[in-house]
Design an enzyme around this catalytic site. Structure first.
Site, mmCIF file in Angstrom:
data_model
loop_
_atom_site.group_PDB
_atom_site.id
_atom_site.type_symbol
_atom_site.label_atom_id
_atom_site.label_comp_id
_atom_site.label_asym_id
_atom_site.label_seq_id
_atom_site.Cartn_x
_atom_site.Cartn_y
_atom_site.Cartn_z
ATOM 1 N N LYS A 124 0.833 -1.212 0.000
ATOM 2 C CA LYS A 124 0.000 0.000 0.000
ATOM 3 C C LYS A 124 0.862 1.254 0.000
ATOM 4 O O LYS A 124 0.616 2.201 -0.762
ATOM 5 C CB LYS A 124 -0.909 -0.002 1.229
ATOM 6 C CG LYS A 124 -1.670 1.297 1.459
ATOM 7 C CD LYS A 124 -2.484 1.271 2.722
ATOM 8 C CE LYS A 124 -1.669 1.509 3.974
ATOM 9 N NZ LYS A 124 -1.450 2.966 4.234
ATOM 10 N N ASN A 125 1.886 1.266 0.856
ATOM 11 C CA ASN A 125 2.697 2.470 1.007
ATOM 12 C C ASN A 125 3.593 2.735 -0.200
ATOM 13 O O ASN A 125 4.157 3.826 -0.321
ATOM 14 C CB ASN A 125 3.546 2.379 2.273
ATOM 15 C CG ASN A 125 2.710 2.507 3.534
ATOM 16 O OD1 ASN A 125 1.574 2.984 3.493
ATOM 17 N ND2 ASN A 125 3.254 2.064 4.653
ATOM 18 N N CYS A 147 -4.630 7.760 10.403
ATOM 19 C CA CYS A 147 -4.588 7.186 11.745
ATOM 20 C C CYS A 147 -4.279 8.259 12.790
ATOM 21 O O CYS A 147 -3.494 9.174 12.547
ATOM 22 C CB CYS A 147 -3.524 6.093 11.817
ATOM 23 S SG CYS A 147 -3.940 4.614 10.890
ATOM 24 N N ARG A 165 -7.939 -0.677 5.668
ATOM 25 C CA ARG A 165 -7.125 0.320 4.976
ATOM 26 C C ARG A 165 -5.799 -0.266 4.516
ATOM 27 O O ARG A 165 -5.205 0.245 3.563
ATOM 28 C CB ARG A 165 -6.855 1.520 5.889
ATOM 29 C CG ARG A 165 -8.071 2.410 6.151
ATOM 30 C CD ARG A 165 -7.694 3.634 6.961
ATOM 31 N NE ARG A 165 -6.523 4.268 6.383
ATOM 32 C CZ ARG A 165 -5.444 4.624 7.068
ATOM 33 N NH1 ARG A 165 -5.365 4.389 8.361
ATOM 34 N NH2 ARG A 165 -4.430 5.202 6.461
ATOM 35 N N ARG A 169 2.264 14.108 13.414
ATOM 36 C CA ARG A 169 2.766 13.842 12.061
ATOM 37 C C ARG A 169 2.561 15.058 11.145
ATOM 38 O O ARG A 169 1.831 15.004 10.165
ATOM 39 C CB ARG A 169 2.084 12.603 11.478
ATOM 40 C CG ARG A 169 2.399 11.344 12.250
ATOM 41 C CD ARG A 169 2.272 10.105 11.406
ATOM 42 N NE ARG A 169 0.905 9.734 11.184
ATOM 43 C CZ ARG A 169 0.525 8.705 10.438
ATOM 44 N NH1 ARG A 169 1.428 7.964 9.824
ATOM 45 N NH2 ARG A 169 -0.729 8.388 10.282
ATOM 46 N N ASP A 199 5.923 0.515 11.720
ATOM 47 C CA ASP A 199 4.666 -0.125 11.329
ATOM 48 C C ASP A 199 4.595 -1.595 11.730
ATOM 49 O O ASP A 199 3.580 -2.253 11.488
ATOM 50 C CB ASP A 199 4.438 0.007 9.819
ATOM 51 C CG ASP A 199 3.914 1.386 9.435
ATOM 52 O OD1 ASP A 199 3.566 2.157 10.345
ATOM 53 O OD2 ASP A 199 3.851 1.690 8.233
#
Length: 427
Positions: free
Chosen positions: A22-23, A124, A406, A129, A314
């Site tokens: 995904k990233n 999230c 997600r 951030r 993560d």
């Protein structure tokens, strides 16, 4: 609202196919806006965040289509994206609030259209951030950026120009934003102290396939020659290293034996070394990598999250779940994000013994975990609770699984195929 129910006590055995990252996929999709030529992306995971990015790009005027017959296929979706004309330079709150990666359109809109209005992002709830590094880097490239009414309002009246920018701290998102913007900026851009994550390398290779000259790929100094003609390109999304590490920890938790098909050991080497120290066997295979619990119990190990190639933030929550069942104690220190221990109270509901002190958590292994109703607080925390549920006595019900959706493609199907007693309860 959907829930996931898990009855613990079953070993995981068999195969799990690792999805595309995904990233990696999200910035690759944004890079399609650099050109009016089509960009074809293979191995795109089917996830809520991908759907959100498609919605965002579509409202900017990007045509997005999935190759017939591949949507949802085990080997991932193939997307074809074409940004013939940018029809809007505004990224609205209703879409951006769902996902932090939406802020990546800021740089490409500035570079291609000379203006952008992008809502401050959501995603999230794991600390501030901030987007200050995105802003500072784009300002160094000639952008004028203000914050007005919750929006980043940006202009580049003379166009973006190449610049040298040194990140005061490593930021994956800001590195991606500046890389994409630099592809259309006039002249040479040098990014010092750039992130080195595999997803950054994947993006650099995609930009190169589109005709951008990128030097220093895989290092902390990237050099990008901007302003050249771009061309149609085809590129594949790398396998998801976070999914790979997550399933490796799930297998270890259940004393299982699973081949992670399509996974790459080289992408999780630091996490793999940590798991080996804890008593887990990982070895490359012709199809990916095999994970087994070696003889005996899990051993407590200390972990500190760091930018790549360090231990990924993560995977911190998943590692904590694993350590709740290890012999002895382990210290887990989070250095990347603030407020990323919100899964601790939920693990405690299942009988975990975790003490938080500032940015560190002391985890003392317990003889058993108990099933409970638990609440997902963010994407990675949600899957850590699922891992704990795999070995807990009785039933664990995970609520607010939209966080899970997600970032993990068909998690319950993949685990069930390896023997887990898990099901999605439609809500």
């Amino acid at each position: 609202m959907d829930r996931i129910r898990i009855k613990g006590g079953r070993q995981l055995k068999g195969d799990i196919r690792i999805s595309g990252a995904k990233n990696a996929a999200l910035p690759l999709m944004v890079s399609a806006m650099l050109s009016d030529r089509p960009l074809t992306l293979h191995n795109v995971p089917r996830l809520a965040d991908i759907t959100t990015m498609i919605q965002l790009l579509t409202q900017h005027g990007v045509e997005v289509s999935a190759v017939a017959g591949e949507n949802g296929h085990a080997h991932g979706t193939t997307l074809v994206l074409k940004a013939g004309k940018i029809t809007s330079t505004t990224a609205p709150y209703d879409i951006v609030r769902k996902m932090r990666a939406s802020v990546l359109v800021l740089g490409v809109l500035l570079a291609r259209e000379g203006q952008a209005k992008v809502s401050l992002p959501g995603g999230c709830a794991i600390g501030a951030r901030p987007v200050d590094l995105h802003i500072a880097g784009l300002r160094a490239m000639g952008a004028e950026i203000d914050i007005d009414g919750g929006y980043l309002v940006a202009r580049a009246p003379k166009g973006l120009r190449g610049a040298r920018y040194t990140f005061p701290k490593v930021s994956v998102g800001a590195t991606e934003n500046l890389m994409i913007a630099a592809a259309l900026a006039k002249g040479t851009t040098v990014l010092d102290n750039a992130a080195r994550e595999p997803e950054i390398t994947n993006l650099a290779e995609c930009l190169a396939a589109m005709g951008v000259t990128v030097g220093g790929i895989g290092t902390e100094t990237l050099t990008i020659e901007g302003g050249g003609a771009l061309k149609a390109a085809t590129h594949s999304v790398i396998p998801d290293r976070i999914e790979t590490g997550t399933y490796a920890m799930a297998v270890a938790m259940t004393a299982g034996d699973v081949e992670l098909v399509g996974g790459r050991l080289d992408l999780i080497e630091t996490a793999a070394q940590t798991l080996r120290s804890a008593g887990v066997t990982l070895e490359s295979t012709a199809r990916g990598l095999r994970v087994q619990r070696t003889n005996g119990a899990l051993h407590g190990v200390d972990v500190m999250t760091e930018p790549y190639p360090g231990f990924p933030t993560d995977l911190q929550a998943q590692m904590m779940a694993l350590m709740t069942r290890a012999e002895g104690a382990s210290m887990i220190t989070e250095t990347i994000f603030e407020s990323r221990f919100m899964h601790v109270p939920e693990l405690a509901r299942m009988g975990a013994n975790v003490t938080i002190h500032h940015e560190s958590a002391l985890v003392r292994g317990v003889p058993k975990l108990r099933g409970a109703d638990v609440m997902a607080t963010d994407l990675r925390a949600s899957v850590s609770l699922a891992i704990a549920g795999l070995v807990a006595e009785g039933d664990t019900t995970l609520h607010r699984v939209y966080h899970l959706d997600r970032g993990f493609e068909r998690l319950e199907e993949k685990l069930a195929a390896c023997g887990a007693d898990i099901e999605r309860l439609k809500g």
